[in-house]
Design an enzyme around this catalytic site. Structure first.
Site, short mmCIF file in Angstrom:
data_model
loop_
_atom_site.label_atom_id
_atom_site.label_comp_id
_atom_site.label_asym_id
_atom_site.label_seq_id
_atom_site.Cartn_x
_atom_site.Cartn_y
_atom_site.Cartn_z
CG ASP A 80 -0.08 -4.69 -22.93
OD1 ASP A 80 0.05 -5.92 -22.87
OD2 ASP A 80 0.27 -3.90 -22.03
CG HIS A 81 -3.16 -6.39 -20.48
ND1 HIS A 81 -3.26 -7.60 -19.83
CD2 HIS A 81 -1.94 -5.91 -20.17
CE1 HIS A 81 -2.15 -7.83 -19.15
NE2 HIS A 81 -1.32 -6.82 -19.35
CD GLU A 132 -2.40 -12.50 -18.31
OE1 GLU A 132 -2.22 -11.53 -19.07
OE2 GLU A 132 -2.43 -12.39 -17.07
CG HIS A 176 0.35 -5.76 -14.66
ND1 HIS A 176 -0.45 -6.86 -14.71
CD2 HIS A 176 0.89 -5.64 -15.90
CE1 HIS A 176 -0.39 -7.40 -15.91
NE2 HIS A 176 0.41 -6.68 -16.66
N GLY A 177 2.67 -3.03 -12.13
CA GLY A 177 2.80 -1.85 -11.28
C GLY A 177 4.14 -1.76 -10.56
N GLY A 208 4.16 -7.75 -16.30
CA GLY A 208 4.47 -7.25 -14.96
C GLY A 208 5.93 -7.45 -14.61
CB SER A 210 8.74 -2.82 -14.44
OG SER A 210 8.37 -2.25 -15.68
CG ASN A 251 4.45 -7.41 -21.76
OD1 ASN A 251 5.05 -7.96 -22.67
ND2 ASN A 251 3.13 -7.38 -21.71
CG ASP A 253 3.31 0.76 -18.88
OD1 ASP A 253 3.90 1.86 -18.95
OD2 ASP A 253 2.07 0.67 -18.93
P1 13P Z 1 5.00 -3.55 -15.53
O1 13P Z 1 3.91 -2.84 -14.74
O2 13P Z 1 5.80 -4.42 -14.64
O3 13P Z 1 5.83 -2.62 -16.33
O4 13P Z 1 4.26 -4.52 -16.58
C1 13P Z 1 3.75 -4.01 -17.77
C2 13P Z 1 2.93 -4.99 -18.52
O5 13P Z 1 2.85 -6.17 -18.22
C3 13P Z 1 2.19 -4.48 -19.67
O6 13P Z 1 1.36 -5.44 -20.23
O1 G3H Z 2 -0.35 -4.06 -18.15
C1 G3H Z 2 -0.83 -2.95 -18.16
C2 G3H Z 2 -0.06 -1.81 -18.66
O2 G3H Z 2 0.82 -1.35 -17.70
C3 G3H Z 2 -0.97 -0.75 -19.21
O3 G3H Z 2 -1.41 0.17 -18.28
O4 G3H Z 2 -3.82 0.47 -18.93
O5 G3H Z 2 -2.65 2.15 -17.51
O6 G3H Z 2 -2.09 1.94 -19.94
P1 G3H Z 2 -2.56 1.24 -18.68
ZN ZN Z 3 0.60 -6.79 -18.73
#
Ligand code: 13P
Ligand code: G3H
Ligand code: ZN
Length: 306
Positions: A80-81, A132, A176-177, A208, A210, A251, A253
């Site tokens: 991821d990323h 992206e 995100h977050g 992002g 959630s 996604n 997280d």
């Molecule tokens: P959330 O912070 O909304 O869970 O998004 C996670 C994400 O995009 C991980 O790549």
């Molecule tokens: O999109 C990002 C994810 O939420 C990953 O977060 O780099 O803190 O593991 P992290």
């Molecule tokens: Zn992400």
């Protein structure tokens, strides 16, 4: 075993999406798998650069292999990323099923150049690449952005043609977050429609995404945390994105983090004499797995798709 490509086609045919769940340790990976087992769902399990560093690169693939062997589910290990060619190459060489190169913070031409370099390497090894275009507000690991810069549909077409990436993460109002909106909770489906028209054969990805369940926010706040004003993407909007649009990967997280912390905070506060972390961890895993099974069924529409 069915491939990711098969599932993205099936998402298109049957109007559902795959959850892409971030894990950071054995507990979160097992909880995700338990959840997918309950709903009988395929899933992507994602590792960020930070999580790769946290677990240690030698731990990640064996941990994933053990989960796959144990749960016998169609799960796919995804980077991821990834921010550089080097980290994508590392993940591919470690045996990841797919990688994301995130050049979204770069100028368009540099994003194209970096993505192409990763695609060339990955495709030689048969590994699909997510890229992206557009910038999500909030924190993307090492990248911070204050403003959401929506994906330009025309640019998306040019980008996919030039890079040959397999899937594309788009910016349509998610971030995100745990703090996703100050005002109205909306997504730009009008932009999404235009993107779909330009690149009808490219599976699209929502980052992002959630939904920030308020019962976890309240529980965290009630047991010593401070997440005042945390708010996510309404489930209804996510359901529309995956059942009526070309969003085939969503996604998640933050929701896992919230379920985990809400359960741990409550149990630790209520059982001050306990000093065995396995007890609260087991409760947290159960909570995460139930949340994931529920999300798979009700929001992502992907139960019984394995
Ligand atoms: P959330 O912070 O909304 O869970 O998004 C996670 C994400 O995009 C991980 O790549
Ligand atoms: O999109 C990002 C994810 O939420 C990953 O977060 O780099 O803190 O593991 P992290
Ligand atoms: Zn992400």
């Amino acid at each position: 075993m069915k491939t990711l490509k098969f599932y993205f086609k099936d998402c298109n045919k049957n109007g559902y999406c795959l959850g892409a769940y971030n894990f950071i340790n054995m507990e979160t990976l097992k909880a995700i798998c338990e959840g997918c087992q309950k709903s009988q769902s395929p899933a992507i399990v994602s590792v960020s650069e930070g999580a790769l560093e946290y677990m240690g690169e030698n731990f990640v693939k064996p941990l994933f292999d053990s989960a796959k062997k144990t749960y016998k589910l169609p799960i796919f290990l995804h980077l991821d990323h990834g921010k550089s060619f080097e980290v994508c190459k590392k993940a591919i060489d470690l045996g990841f099923d797919s990688v994301m190169i995130d050049g979204s913070a770069l100028p368009f031409d540099e994003n194209v150049k970096l993505t192409k370099k990763v695609v060339n390497y990955a495709h030689k090894k048969g590994v699909p690449v997510e890229a992206e275009l557009g910038v999500l507000a909030g924190i993307e690991d090492t990248v911070r952005a204050d403003k959401n810069i929506y994906t330009d549909p025309q640019k998306a077409k040019e980008f996919v043609e030039k890079t040959c990436c397999d899937t594309l993460a788009v910016a349509i109002g998610t971030s995100h977050g745990a703090y996703k909106y100050h005002g109205e909770q909306k997504l730009r489906f009008d932009i999404l429609k235009k993107i779909e028209k330009e690149i009808p054969n490219t599976p699209l990805v929502l980052h992002g995404a959630s939904s920030v369940p308020q019962q976890y926010v309240q529980q965290i706040n009630a047991y010593g945390g401070d997440l005042q004003g945390a708010v996510g993407i309404p489930e209804k909007l996510l359901h529309t994105a995956c059942t009526k649009h070309h969003i085939y990967k969503i996604n998640c997280d933050t929701d896992i983090r919230l379920a985990n912390m809400a359960t741990l905070r409550k149990d630790l506060r209520e059982n001050p004499k306990n000093f065995d972390i396995r007890k609260p961890n087991l409760l947290a895993m159960e909570e995460i797995s139930n949340m994931i099974a529920d999300k798979n069924k009700r929001v992502f529409h992907n139960s019984k798709r394995i």
